[in-house]
Write a protein that holds these residues in place. Structure first.
Motif, PDB file in Angstrom:
ATOM      1  N   LYS A  29       8.648 -27.067 -12.603  1.00 15.91           N
ATOM      2  CA  LYS A  29       7.952 -28.097 -12.109  1.00 15.91           C
ATOM      3  C   LYS A  29       7.968 -27.188 -10.946  1.00 15.91           C
ATOM      4  O   LYS A  29       6.707 -28.377 -10.552  1.00 15.91           O
ATOM      5  N   ASP A  30       8.651 -26.829  -9.977  1.00 16.75           N
ATOM      6  CA  ASP A  30       8.505 -26.073  -8.680  1.00 16.75           C
ATOM      7  C   ASP A  30       7.096 -25.661  -8.861  1.00 16.75           C
ATOM      8  O   ASP A  30       5.521 -25.953  -8.248  1.00 16.75           O
ATOM      9  N   ASP A  31       6.281 -25.074 -10.308  1.00 21.75           N
ATOM     10  CA  ASP A  31       5.604 -23.713 -10.223  1.00 21.75           C
ATOM     11  C   ASP A  31       4.239 -24.806  -9.784  1.00 21.75           C
ATOM     12  O   ASP A  31       2.539 -25.110  -9.190  1.00 21.75           O
ATOM     13  N   PHE A  32       4.600 -25.624 -11.417  1.00 21.14           N
ATOM     14  CA  PHE A  32       3.492 -27.309 -11.179  1.00 21.14           C
ATOM     15  C   PHE A  32       3.067 -28.180  -9.774  1.00 21.14           C
ATOM     16  O   PHE A  32       1.923 -28.229  -9.408  1.00 21.14           O
ATOM     17  N   PHE A  33       3.860 -28.745  -8.962  1.00 25.30           N
ATOM     18  CA  PHE A  33       3.703 -28.918  -7.476  1.00 25.30           C
ATOM     19  C   PHE A  33       2.922 -27.699  -6.830  1.00 25.30           C
ATOM     20  O   PHE A  33       2.536 -29.168  -5.827  1.00 25.30           O
ATOM     21  N   ALA A  34       3.141 -26.634  -6.883  1.00 23.88           N
ATOM     22  CA  ALA A  34       2.395 -26.009  -5.847  1.00 23.88           C
ATOM     23  C   ALA A  34       1.555 -25.224  -6.328  1.00 23.88           C
ATOM     24  O   ALA A  34       0.548 -24.968  -5.382  1.00 23.88           O
ATOM     25  N   GLU A  35       0.665 -25.591  -7.919  1.00 20.84           N
ATOM     26  CA  GLU A  35      -0.149 -25.097  -8.132  1.00 20.84           C
ATOM     27  C   GLU A  35      -1.462 -25.847  -8.896  1.00 20.84           C
ATOM     28  O   GLU A  35      -2.739 -25.561  -9.001  1.00 20.84           O
ATOM     29  N   HIS A  36      -1.024 -27.022  -9.286  1.00 24.18           N
ATOM     30  CA  HIS A  36      -1.602 -27.920 -10.164  1.00 24.18           C
ATOM     31  C   HIS A  36      -2.771 -28.736  -9.925  1.00 24.18           C
ATOM     32  O   HIS A  36      -1.688 -28.978  -8.864  1.00 24.18           O
ATOM     33  N   ARG A  37      -3.706 -28.823 -10.355  1.00 21.12           N
ATOM     34  CA  ARG A  37      -4.802 -29.635  -9.369  1.00 21.12           C
ATOM     35  C   ARG A  37      -3.774 -31.104 -10.049  1.00 21.12           C
ATOM     36  O   ARG A  37      -4.648 -32.283  -8.801  1.00 21.12           O
ATOM     37  N   GLN A  38      -3.458 -31.761 -10.080  1.00 19.59           N
ATOM     38  CA  GLN A  38      -2.568 -33.256 -10.738  1.00 19.59           C
ATOM     39  C   GLN A  38      -1.348 -33.055  -9.877  1.00 19.59           C
ATOM     40  O   GLN A  38      -0.448 -34.473  -9.933  1.00 19.59           O
ATOM     41  N   SER A  39      -1.440 -32.201  -9.051  1.00 22.31           N
ATOM     42  CA  SER A  39       0.332 -32.076  -8.351  1.00 22.31           C
ATOM     43  C   SER A  39       0.776 -32.861  -7.471  1.00 22.31           C
ATOM     44  O   SER A  39      -0.915 -33.566  -6.758  1.00 22.31           O
ATOM     45  N   PRO A  40       1.446 -33.459  -6.938  1.00 22.78           N
ATOM     46  CA  PRO A  40       1.732 -35.144  -5.931  1.00 22.78           C
ATOM     47  C   PRO A  40       1.548 -34.497  -4.536  1.00 22.78           C
ATOM     48  O   PRO A  40       1.395 -35.791  -4.020  1.00 22.78           O
ATOM     49  N   ILE A  41       2.396 -33.168  -4.588  1.00 21.30           N
ATOM     50  CA  ILE A  41       1.172 -32.827  -3.345  1.00 21.30           C
ATOM     51  C   ILE A  41       0.317 -32.495  -2.535  1.00 21.30           C
ATOM     52  O   ILE A  41      -0.108 -32.062  -3.392  1.00 21.30           O
TER      53      ILE A  41
END
Length: 193
Positions: A29-41
């Motif tokens: 989940k941390d990797d998704f939030f940090a890197e994915h274009r669909q991250s909510p961050i």
């Protein structure tokens, strides 16, 4: 977001394996939030993102719920953090206990579905809401194998409770837990604010 494992009290529960699976889930989940274009961050904040904050893994917050499936689900209008309410169906009530012996508390949460969805959506608030956890509550989701009416028990792992995307960006509109899912206990498990 379920681990599908057995109750912490069952004979074949392996706390080390469970802890490793939970840590792996959190890292993904941390990797998704940090890197994915669909991250909510928001993109401009991702370089400073160094991971979500969690309560320490605690198998005491991993319980078995008895499932009371509703043959005629009632519609529920859930308020949303921004925009018009969203319509869900209250498809089940989950009955469970937290604590042990004389300190055990019998609790329940309603589980919902939107039209055409298979999984269960369980938004909730507890005594950590607005303190250690997100001000609008947290979510859990569960996949159901087969027909809900045939499901007697369901593992509830509050260590998998997570904040909605609107906790990270105002561009998201998130359903707010209805009052029937406001727990009068602290759930010191899962994602923190």
């Amino acid at each position: 977001m379920t681990d599908g494992a057995n109750n912490a009290e069952s004979d074949d529960f392996d706390p080390e394996e469970w802890r490793e699976q939970l840590q792996s889930h959190r890292q993904q989940k941390d990797d998704f939030f940090a890197e994915h274009r669909q991250s909510p961050i928001p993109p401009e904040d991702r370089d400073d993102f160094d991971g979500l904050d969690y309560f320490d893994p605690d198998p005491d917050y991993r319980v078995t719920a008895s499932v009371e499936a509703h043959d005629q689900p009632e519609p529920v209008e859930m308020e949303v953090s921004a925009g018009a309410p969203q319509r869900y169906l209250r498809v089940a009530t989950l009955h469970f206990e937290l604590g042990e012996g004389d300190d055990a508390e019998s609790l329940e949460l309603s589980a919902y579905q939107q039209e055409g969805q298979d999984g269960l959506f369980v938004p909730f608030r507890d005594k950590t809401t607005g303190q250690q956890t997100h001000q609008d509550g947290r979510y859990m989701e569960f996949e159901i194998e087969g027909d809900l009416s045939d499901t007697d028990e369901l593992p509830l792992d509050f260590n998998l409770a997570y904040s909605p995307f609107c906790a990270y960006s105002e561009t998201f509109a998130c359903p707010l837990p209805p009052e029937e899912n406001w727990l009068e206990v602290e759930i010191r498990a899962g994602e923190k604010a």
